[in-house]
Write a protein that holds these residues in place. Structure first.
Motif, PDB file in Angstrom:
ATOM      1  N   ASP A  95       1.070   4.343  -2.699  1.00 41.64           N
ATOM      2  CA  ASP A  95       0.968   5.759  -2.318  1.00 41.64           C
ATOM      3  C   ASP A  95       2.080   6.570  -2.978  1.00 41.64           C
ATOM      4  N   GLU A  96       3.308   6.050  -2.910  1.00 45.38           N
ATOM      5  CA  GLU A  96       4.455   6.815  -3.426  1.00 45.38           C
ATOM      6  C   GLU A  96       4.310   7.074  -4.930  1.00 45.38           C
ATOM      7  N   ILE A  97       3.862   6.039  -5.639  1.00 50.96           N
ATOM      8  CA  ILE A  97       3.700   6.211  -7.089  1.00 50.96           C
ATOM      9  C   ILE A  97       2.554   7.218  -7.348  1.00 50.96           C
ATOM     10  N   ALA A 128       0.842  -1.208   0.000  1.00 46.67           N
ATOM     11  CA  ALA A 128       0.000   0.000   0.000  1.00 46.67           C
ATOM     12  C   ALA A 128       0.875   1.256   0.000  1.00 46.67           C
ATOM     13  N   LYS A 129       1.965   1.208   0.739  1.00 50.95           N
ATOM     14  CA  LYS A 129       2.844   2.378   0.800  1.00 50.95           C
ATOM     15  C   LYS A 129       3.480   2.650  -0.578  1.00 50.95           C
ATOM     16  N   VAL A 130       3.904   1.563  -1.248  1.00 54.68           N
ATOM     17  CA  VAL A 130       4.507   1.735  -2.575  1.00 54.68           C
ATOM     18  C   VAL A 130       3.494   2.388  -3.523  1.00 54.68           C
ATOM     19  N   VAL A 142      13.898   8.398   6.625  1.00 55.16           N
ATOM     20  CA  VAL A 142      13.874   9.176   5.370  1.00 55.16           C
ATOM     21  C   VAL A 142      12.477   9.779   5.148  1.00 55.16           C
ATOM     22  N   ASP A 143      11.435   8.986   5.372  1.00 57.11           N
ATOM     23  CA  ASP A 143      10.091   9.546   5.226  1.00 57.11           C
ATOM     24  C   ASP A 143       9.835  10.614   6.288  1.00 57.11           C
ATOM     25  N   GLY A 144      10.402  10.418   7.472  1.00 58.14           N
ATOM     26  CA  GLY A 144      10.275  11.430   8.530  1.00 58.14           C
ATOM     27  C   GLY A 144      10.938  12.730   8.104  1.00 58.14           C
ATOM     28  N   GLU A 148      -0.819  11.312   3.626  1.00 59.47           N
ATOM     29  CA  GLU A 148      -0.396   9.914   3.503  1.00 59.47           C
ATOM     30  C   GLU A 148       0.984   9.680   4.100  1.00 59.47           C
ATOM     31  N   GLU A 149       1.858  10.676   3.992  1.00 56.56           N
ATOM     32  CA  GLU A 149       3.209  10.504   4.570  1.00 56.56           C
ATOM     33  C   GLU A 149       3.134  10.280   6.073  1.00 56.56           C
ATOM     34  N   GLY A 150       2.131  10.872   6.710  1.00 56.81           N
ATOM     35  CA  GLY A 150       1.959  10.673   8.152  1.00 56.81           C
ATOM     36  C   GLY A 150       1.800   9.178   8.475  1.00 56.81           C
ATOM     37  N   PHE A 151       1.051   8.466   7.609  1.00 59.40           N
ATOM     38  CA  PHE A 151       0.887   7.016   7.808  1.00 59.40           C
ATOM     39  C   PHE A 151       2.204   6.284   7.553  1.00 59.40           C
ATOM     40  N   HIS A 152       2.938   6.749   6.559  1.00 59.55           N
ATOM     41  CA  HIS A 152       4.194   6.056   6.231  1.00 59.55           C
ATOM     42  C   HIS A 152       5.155   6.087   7.414  1.00 59.55           C
ATOM     43  N   VAL A 153       5.213   7.237   8.060  1.00 61.87           N
ATOM     44  CA  VAL A 153       6.134   7.375   9.193  1.00 61.87           C
ATOM     45  C   VAL A 153       5.685   6.460  10.340  1.00 61.87           C
TER      46      VAL A 153
HETATM   47 FE   LIG Z   1       6.363   8.173   1.908  1.00 63.69          FE
END
Ligand SMILES: [Fe+2]
Ligand SMILES: [Fe+2]
Length: 312
Positions: free
Chosen positions: A69-71, A65-67, A124-126, A153-158
């Protein structure tokens, strides 16, 4: 509007496609957004490796799911860059494939273990979160709007990265040691993520003058260190002695610049590091492998069926 007027108004004002912007602004904004979009693609490519290494089905699903998001972030950003009228999305994707497109230093280092997942997803995402949060008020409105969704979405990644780090640091002694070793390997790269000191950064001044950037590299690195050193220590990681991180007289955090390998950083900036060739080659092969999908969609859009569907 001439460039001096842009500088005078940037800050209180944001600009959009209906504003008559000087070429210098358009090119600088395109360079910055394209760099960001490329970094989302290449970050996603790095992350997809972790799906193979993830230790459980839940971790594999979350990583997938994160991948995605990034794309998705890349897609939004290429579209925001297109609004400047300098390059099309296809041109930018081709530049990335051909090795002309630039992207963040951390994504030039290939990964091959699960221990590296929190280095990317948490640290790195942080770091990216620190930078991206300030870009919600960048002077190019389509870029600022894209940042709203991206930051959410980045908040979830961290959180996802933090959860992996927590799990590893609660594991066996051997697991904790491996995580610490991996952290030591990644620490210099993470510190270089924010780029060189303000004096050395080529595009920093202009981007700040026209409001594309609202915060300097040093300020971002300082805010990252203030937040993430305590977090790393909370989970039991030891901050390496070198590159040395220290507190300045004014209470802000800094890094001893001489401890960092800037030659490697600048080689990476030219896409000339050995890892760069590997990562860009992987991207090129993927893009070529799915070229038939793009071509059939192009053909379909031009067909009678595609036209009537689009009109519905
Ligand atoms: Fe991210
Ligand atoms: Fe992202």
């Amino acid at each position: 509007m001439d460039i001096e007027a842009v500088k005078d108004q940037a800050g209180p004002r944001q600009f959009g496609p209906n504003d008559d912007m000087p070429e210098e602004y358009r090119r600088a904004a395109t360079r910055m957004i394209q760099f960001h979009a490329n970094s989302e693609v290449m970050g996603g490519y790095l992350d997809k490796e972790f799906t193979r290494h993830a230790p459980s089905l839940d971790r594999k699903l979350a990583n997938t799911a994160k991948v995605q998001d990034e794309i998705g972030h890349a897609q939004l950003l290429y579209r925001a860059a297109e609004t400047l009228g300098v390059k099309t999305r296809e041109e930018m994707l081709d530049e990335l494939k051909n090795g002309e497109g630039k992207f963040l230093n951390c994504f030039h280092y290939p990964v091959d273990s699960w221990y590296e997942a929190p280095m990317i997803d948490f640290f790195v995402d942080g770091g990216a979160m620190r930078r991206q949060a300030t870009l919600k008020s960048t002077s190019w409105t389509p870029y600022a709007h894209a940042m709203d969704k991206v930051c959410f979405e980045e908040g979830f990644h961290v959180k996802h990265g933090e959860s992996i780090l927590r799990e590893l640091m609660r594991g066996s002694k051997a697991t904790q040691e491996r995580t610490q070793e991996t952290f030591e390997e990644w620490w210099p790269r993470i510190l270089q993520f924010f780029g060189p000191t303000n004096d050395e950064s080529t595009h920093n001044d202009f981007a700040q003058e026209v409001g594309l950037k609202t915060t300097s590299n040093d300020e971002l690195r300082n805010s990252f260190l203030n937040l993430y050193i305590p977090k790393a220590e909370k989970y039991g990681l030891e901050i390496p002695e070198s590159p040395r991180v220290f507190e300045r007289d004014d209470g802000t955090m800094a890094v001893r610049e001489d401890d960092l390998d800037w030659e490697e950083f600048w080689t990476i900036a030219k896409n000339d590091y050995e890892g760069s060739h590997e990562q860009i080659g992987s991207r090129r092969r993927r893009q070529e492998a799915v070229a038939w999908v793009r071509e059939s969609l192009d053909g379909w859009e031009g067909s009678a069926a595609g036209t009537s569907q689009a009109a519905d």
